[in-house]
Design an enzyme around this catalytic site. Sequence first.
Site, short mmCIF file in Angstrom:
data_model
loop_
_atom_site.label_atom_id
_atom_site.label_comp_id
_atom_site.label_asym_id
_atom_site.label_seq_id
_atom_site.Cartn_x
_atom_site.Cartn_y
_atom_site.Cartn_z
N TYR A 127 0.83 -1.21 0.00
CA TYR A 127 0.00 0.00 0.00
C TYR A 127 0.87 1.26 0.00
O TYR A 127 1.60 1.52 0.96
CB TYR A 127 -0.95 0.02 1.21
N HIS A 179 -0.21 -12.00 0.54
CA HIS A 179 -1.02 -10.97 -0.11
C HIS A 179 -1.42 -11.34 -1.54
O HIS A 179 -0.56 -11.55 -2.39
CB HIS A 179 -0.20 -9.67 -0.13
N1 LIG Z 1 -5.93 -7.95 -1.13
C1 LIG Z 1 -6.09 -7.48 0.08
O1 LIG Z 1 -5.56 -8.03 1.03
C2 LIG Z 1 -6.93 -6.27 0.29
C3 LIG Z 1 -7.55 -5.66 -0.79
C4 LIG Z 1 -8.34 -4.51 -0.55
C5 LIG Z 1 -8.45 -4.01 0.74
N2 LIG Z 1 -7.80 -4.62 1.78
C6 LIG Z 1 -7.85 -4.07 3.16
O2 LIG Z 1 -9.15 -3.54 3.40
C7 LIG Z 1 -9.06 -2.15 3.70
C8 LIG Z 1 -10.29 -1.42 3.19
O3 LIG Z 1 -10.32 -1.42 1.78
P1 LIG Z 1 -10.17 -0.10 0.92
O4 LIG Z 1 -9.71 1.02 1.78
O5 LIG Z 1 -9.32 -0.45 -0.24
O6 LIG Z 1 -11.64 0.11 0.36
P2 LIG Z 1 -13.02 0.58 1.05
O7 LIG Z 1 -12.92 0.48 2.51
O8 LIG Z 1 -14.10 -0.19 0.39
O9 LIG Z 1 -13.16 2.08 0.54
C9 LIG Z 1 -12.21 3.07 0.85
C10 LIG Z 1 -12.70 4.38 0.25
O10 LIG Z 1 -13.94 4.73 0.86
C11 LIG Z 1 -13.88 6.07 1.37
N3 LIG Z 1 -14.68 6.11 2.60
C12 LIG Z 1 -14.51 5.41 3.75
N4 LIG Z 1 -15.46 5.74 4.65
C13 LIG Z 1 -16.25 6.67 4.06
C14 LIG Z 1 -17.39 7.39 4.47
N5 LIG Z 1 -17.91 7.23 5.68
N6 LIG Z 1 -17.94 8.28 3.60
C15 LIG Z 1 -17.43 8.45 2.38
N7 LIG Z 1 -16.35 7.81 1.92
C16 LIG Z 1 -15.75 6.92 2.75
C17 LIG Z 1 -12.43 6.35 1.58
O11 LIG Z 1 -12.15 7.73 1.37
P3 LIG Z 1 -11.75 8.76 2.57
O12 LIG Z 1 -10.33 8.47 2.94
O13 LIG Z 1 -11.96 10.09 1.94
O14 LIG Z 1 -12.72 8.49 3.69
C18 LIG Z 1 -11.76 5.53 0.47
O15 LIG Z 1 -11.74 6.28 -0.71
C19 LIG Z 1 -7.74 -1.69 3.07
O16 LIG Z 1 -7.26 -0.54 3.71
C20 LIG Z 1 -6.88 -2.92 3.34
O17 LIG Z 1 -6.43 -2.88 4.67
C21 LIG Z 1 -7.06 -5.75 1.57
#
Ligand SMILES: NC(=O)c1ccc[n+]([C@@H]2O[C@H](COP(=O)([O-])OP(=O)(O)OC[C@H]3O[C@@H](n4cnc5c(N)ncnc54)[C@H](OP(=O)(O)O)[C@@H]3O)[C@@H](O)[C@H]2O)c1
Length: 316
Positions: A56, A120
């Site tokens: 990341y 990962h």
């Molecule tokens: N392959 C893997 O292992 C894998 C893949 C994907 C994700 N992950 C893990 O899962 C975590 C979460 O996934 P993600 O961050 O990629 O996607 P997500 O949680 O589905 O979405 C993140 C996005 O949503 C926005 N957001 C969050 N809360 C919000 C709210 N209340 N209102 C409006 N917008 C909001 C964030 O922007 P703002 O910052 O502006 O709030 C960001 O742009 C990652 O950080 C990672 O740790 C793991």
Amino acid sequence: MNRFPLGETGIQVPALSFGAASLGSVYHPVSQDEANAAVEAALGCGLDYFDVAPYYGLTTAEAALGKALSGVRRESYHLATKVGRYGDKDWDFSADATRRSVEASLKRLGVDVIDVIQCHDIECGDRRQLVAECLPALRRLREEGVVRFIGITGYELDVIETVAIAEKVDTVMTYCTYTLQDRRLAPVARRLAAAGIGVLNASPLGMGLLTNRGAPDWHPGNERVIELANAAARLCRAAGGDISDLAMRFALSTAHESDIATTVVGTANAGNVRANAARVGHAPDPQLMKAVEAVLEPVMNAGWDVLPGNGGKAGR
Ligand SMILES: NC(=O)c1ccc[n+]([C@@H]2O[C@H](COP(=O)([O-])OP(=O)(O)OC[C@H]3O[C@@H](n4cnc5c(N)ncnc54)[C@H](OP(=O)(O)O)[C@@H]3O)[C@@H](O)[C@H]2O)c1
């Protein structure tokens, strides 16, 4: 915050966990002050399980999370990071790279022990190397007390389930597979949980797809998925709602029916951390839910055309 057992690890995870990919500026530029405020807000709301990875922001998310957690009592939070993916198209599951990666993560995160270490995006790397080198290297690190539990992450559910069961891992994290638009994780999670494996649902907002800002330009969803998600967001706004509110309520209120231990959402915004935490224990409005599901129906359970940074076809 309600807590649930993470498989058989003995860790009680909060219903909502903090995904730190955002801190690596993968969605928008994020300062260290913003990262500090988001982490402080998370801890204040009881979100004490943090997930991150060297990939990341190409190590910058781990560095920012480490700084934000410095000074926080180590026993007061759980830390999960990953090995094996180091770039958009860069996987290395060799034993040497695995050990070096864990050592570098410990330094960046400023800790002596990682609670959960995960391989990962396993569907993209060399499976033989994963099984013959990476997992044995992690088991040695567990014997040395450097990591406590071992997991795998990825998008392709059939690969994840097969490897998780065969290798008897402690945890599984998949992403974008249990959201308003895709529910394919549910039956898989029940089988994994029955095998004693802790299941983490990452990206309940579909990596930004189910927000008012919309999907980032690198998002792997096809045009139709993005078009209908935008239409669903407009419908929510017209009804005086917010699609991210609906999406979080859906994921949180139904996770435990599907034996999902925790939902891992990412945000670098302290206000959004608090808003997401406030949604725990609140079901979505049934009428708005029905209307949004009708809009998303043509793309319900549609997999991405392209995996992020990978170029492989996932199809429906
Ligand atoms: N392959 C893997 O292992 C894998 C893949 C994907 C994700 N992950 C893990 O899962 C975590 C979460 O996934 P993600 O961050 O990629 O996607 P997500 O949680 O589905 O979405 C993140 C996005 O949503 C926005 N957001 C969050 N809360 C919000 C709210 N209340 N209102 C409006 N917008 C909001 C964030 O922007 P703002 O910052 O502006 O709030 C960001 O742009 C990652 O950080 C990672 O740790 C793991």
